[in-house]
Design a protein around this motif. Structure first.
Motif, mmCIF file in Angstrom:
data_model
loop_
_atom_site.group_PDB
_atom_site.id
_atom_site.type_symbol
_atom_site.label_atom_id
_atom_site.label_comp_id
_atom_site.label_asym_id
_atom_site.label_seq_id
_atom_site.Cartn_x
_atom_site.Cartn_y
_atom_site.Cartn_z
ATOM 1 N N GLN B 148 0.823 -1.212 0.000
ATOM 2 C CA GLN B 148 0.000 0.000 0.000
ATOM 3 C C GLN B 148 0.857 1.262 0.000
ATOM 4 O O GLN B 148 0.504 2.266 -0.630
ATOM 5 N N GLU B 174 -1.268 -5.973 -8.110
ATOM 6 C CA GLU B 174 -1.894 -4.664 -7.972
ATOM 7 C C GLU B 174 -3.410 -4.813 -7.872
ATOM 8 O O GLU B 174 -4.044 -4.240 -6.981
ATOM 9 N N SER B 175 -3.986 -5.645 -8.743
ATOM 10 C CA SER B 175 -5.436 -5.788 -8.692
ATOM 11 C C SER B 175 -5.856 -6.661 -7.515
ATOM 12 O O SER B 175 -6.924 -6.464 -6.943
ATOM 13 N N GLY B 178 -6.158 -4.393 -4.799
ATOM 14 C CA GLY B 178 -7.092 -3.297 -5.036
ATOM 15 C C GLY B 178 -6.418 -1.938 -5.063
ATOM 16 O O GLY B 178 -6.987 -0.937 -4.645
ATOM 17 N N LEU B 179 -5.179 -1.913 -5.587
ATOM 18 C CA LEU B 179 -4.424 -0.657 -5.603
ATOM 19 C C LEU B 179 -4.337 -0.095 -7.020
ATOM 20 O O LEU B 179 -4.520 -0.803 -8.004
ATOM 21 N N ASP B 180 -4.036 1.201 -7.113
ATOM 22 C CA ASP B 180 -3.776 1.815 -8.398
ATOM 23 C C ASP B 180 -2.398 2.470 -8.310
ATOM 24 O O ASP B 180 -2.258 3.594 -7.851
ATOM 25 N N GLN B 226 0.315 -10.073 -0.784
ATOM 26 C CA GLN B 226 -0.368 -10.156 -2.081
ATOM 27 C C GLN B 226 0.500 -10.801 -3.162
ATOM 28 O O GLN B 226 0.021 -11.088 -4.261
#
Lengths: 270, 272
Positions: B148, B174-175, B178-180, B226
């Motif tokens: 994060q 990344e997905s 749930g990050l951008d 992740q």
């Protein structure tokens, strides 16, 4: 020599070139042309339009043209004075200075990129002071222009210095004896006489900047629209879509050819 | 005479410029060593001999060289040569007829390209796996502690481009998180990402566990949960055009043997 004595013209006297010269000459030409032809045969023309007009391709092409233009301007701004100093003055260590200026010609571009990183990078020689001044070069378009200028500058200096030396100093001396100040002599006599050399030097610098790859990827990184120039895009597309890479390569060759042809034509018109 | 010089310059310009434009991307990886036609293989179970050319993903350089040194000791008649490069480069070279006996890929996608073109002699064997890890410069100047943190504004993050295997792994984690992520650069390969972290240009980079381990104390590694969303599996296979099938099979066995697996595990590779 007069203007009418262009090679190929009827007025040109036959010089009796030895016949064997044509064999290696033709082989050499073939060696340069054949790979380009081979590339053409690989192009998937039905998708060519879509491949070269995709968003990433257009971003890469426009970035390449903008940065190459900017670095050509920088090459002229710094390269012309450098060439004049090298051609018209004598100072101790001049030959060493010339060798150093020309170093990027023989240096692998990746090495140039590493050198730039250690100079202008965050932890580089000047990096800290630049950060204090609020200048962030890493991963910016500025870094691309710097990398291109670094590798292209010697091309302009070499061409122009050669032109200045062959041109001689007679007209400058005459202008000076007539009372012209150094700046007037430089702007009104030296530069106009060296214009053809400057033009071909600028074209070479532009073409070199357009093809720049190693220093850019090492120093500037690669991000669409910011630092990913056409050569970097071609190299990346090769990973997933070799067809797109070949199509983009053709675009690069076409742009280089157009620039060179235009310049040659405008020069013959001079 | 000046005119002559100008003609020369004008004539030289297009030729030079075209060459230059072309050599901008001239970082072609070298073709593999020539395996000479005199290669002899002893297919009837005798002592192995001859040349053996191994095409392997760049991330396998250290481990395969180590396994290969032992292999040459066990089979003194065999001379190994390697071509370490990006897996997609290697497949392209094999497709163009480069002389290779064994191919080890860093992902299954590129091995599939080889099997689809019927270039392999055996079914590919999975022999290792690799996951992503965050690499930061020593001292962790941007105080990164989790995935994060990479999305925090001001953090200079460098990743692989989505087109290459490490980049598609990055997209997956990344997905999964749930990050951008907003990287400042999307590099061509892991080495370029690692280089920017080592140089301190980037605050953080996403590379493989084995890259962090291989870089020693030049970078610090930060694991994140992740990472399990993207596990790269490494397959190896012998190639159909190999002139030394027996030695090629033996090399694949050496990689999958207990000793070979130990070398890979020591370098940070996971089980396949």
């Amino acid at each position: 020599m007069t203007r009418s004595s262009r090679p190929g013209h009827a007025a040109y006297p036959r010089l009796g070139l030895p016949a064997w010269v044509f064999v290696p000459a033709a082989l050499g030409a073939l060696f340069v042309v054949l790979p380009l032809v081979a590339m053409l045969t690989q192009i998937d023309w039905s998708h060519f339009g879509a491949l070269v007009t995709s968003e990433s391709s257009r971003a890469a092409l426009s970035l390449s043209l903008k940065t190459s233009l900017a670095s050509t301007v920088l090459c002229i701004v710094f390269g012309v004075p450098m060439a004049v100093v090298l051609a018209r003055t004598r100072f101790p260590g001049q030959s060493v200075a010339r060798s150093l200026v020309l170093l990027p010609l023989v240096l692998p571009p990746v090495v140039g990129g590493i050198a730039l990183l250690y100079t202008f990078g965050r932890r580089g020689l000047l990096g800290h002071s630049m950060e204090v001044l609020g200048l962030q070069i890493a991963f910016s378009t500025t870094a691309v222009v710097m990398a291109q200028t670094f590798v292209a500058l010697p091309f302009l200096v070499v061409s122009l210095e050669g032109a200045l030396r062959t041109g001689g100093q007679r007209f400058e001396e005459v202008a000076a004896t007539l009372g012209a100040r150094p700046t007037t002599v430089f702007l009104r006599v030296t530069l106009p006489l060296a214009l053809p050399g400057l033009a071909s030097g600028a074209v070479l610098a532009f073409a070199r900047a357009l093809g720049e790859f190693g220093a850019t990827i090492t120093f500037a990184g690669s991000l669409q629209g910011v630092t990913r120039t056409l050569p970097l895009e071609i190299y990346l597309q090769r990973e997933t879509d070799p067809q797109a890479a070949v199509a983009l390569s053709l675009v690069l060759v076409a742009v280089a050819t157009i620039v060179i042809t235009l310049t040659r034509r405008s020069r013959t018109a001079l | 005479m000046r005119y002559a010089a100008r003609v020369l310059a004008a004539a030289a310009a297009p030729v030079l410029a075209l060459t230059l434009a072309g050599c901008g991307s001239g970082d072609e990886s070298p073709r593999g060593g020539d395996s000479s036609p005199t290669n002899s293989s002893s297919s009837d179970g005798g002592e192995l001999e001859g040349d053996l050319t191994v095409f392997a993903a760049a991330s396998l350089k250290k481990t395969f060289t180590q396994i290969g040194t032992q292999f040459e000791k066990d089979h003194p008649g065999v001379q190994l040569s390697y071509n370490f490069a990006g897996s997609s480069d290697l497949v392209a070279q094999i497709q163009q007829g480069a002389p290779a006996d064994v191919f080890a890929s860093a992902d299954e996608k590129n091995m599939t390209k080889a099997t689809d073109d019927s270039l392999t002699a055996s079914d590919p064997v999975k022999f290792a796996s690799n996951t992503l890890e965050i690499a930061v410069p020593p001292g962790n100047p941007a105080k990164i502690a989790s995935l994060q943190d990479l999305a925090k504004p001001g953090v200079k993050l460098v990743v692989c481009a989505p087109e290459v295997p490490c980049g598609s792994a990055t997209t997956k984690v990344e997905s999964a998180a749930g990050l951008d992520l907003k990287p400042v650069s999307e590099e061509q390969n892991v080495t370029d990402v690692l280089g920017k972290v080592i140089a301190g240009e980037a605050d953080a980079g996403l590379v493989y566990v084995t890259d962090v381990k291989g870089a020693g104390d030049k970078v610090e590694g930060i694991e994140f949960p992740q990472a399990s969303a993207a596990v790269n599996v490494y397959p190896i296979a012998t190639l159909k055009d190999s002139r030394n099938q027996a030695a090629a099979n033996a090399f694949v066995e050496a990689v999958t043997s207990a000793a070979g697996q130990r070398v890979l595990a020591d370098a940070g590779f996971g089980k396949p």
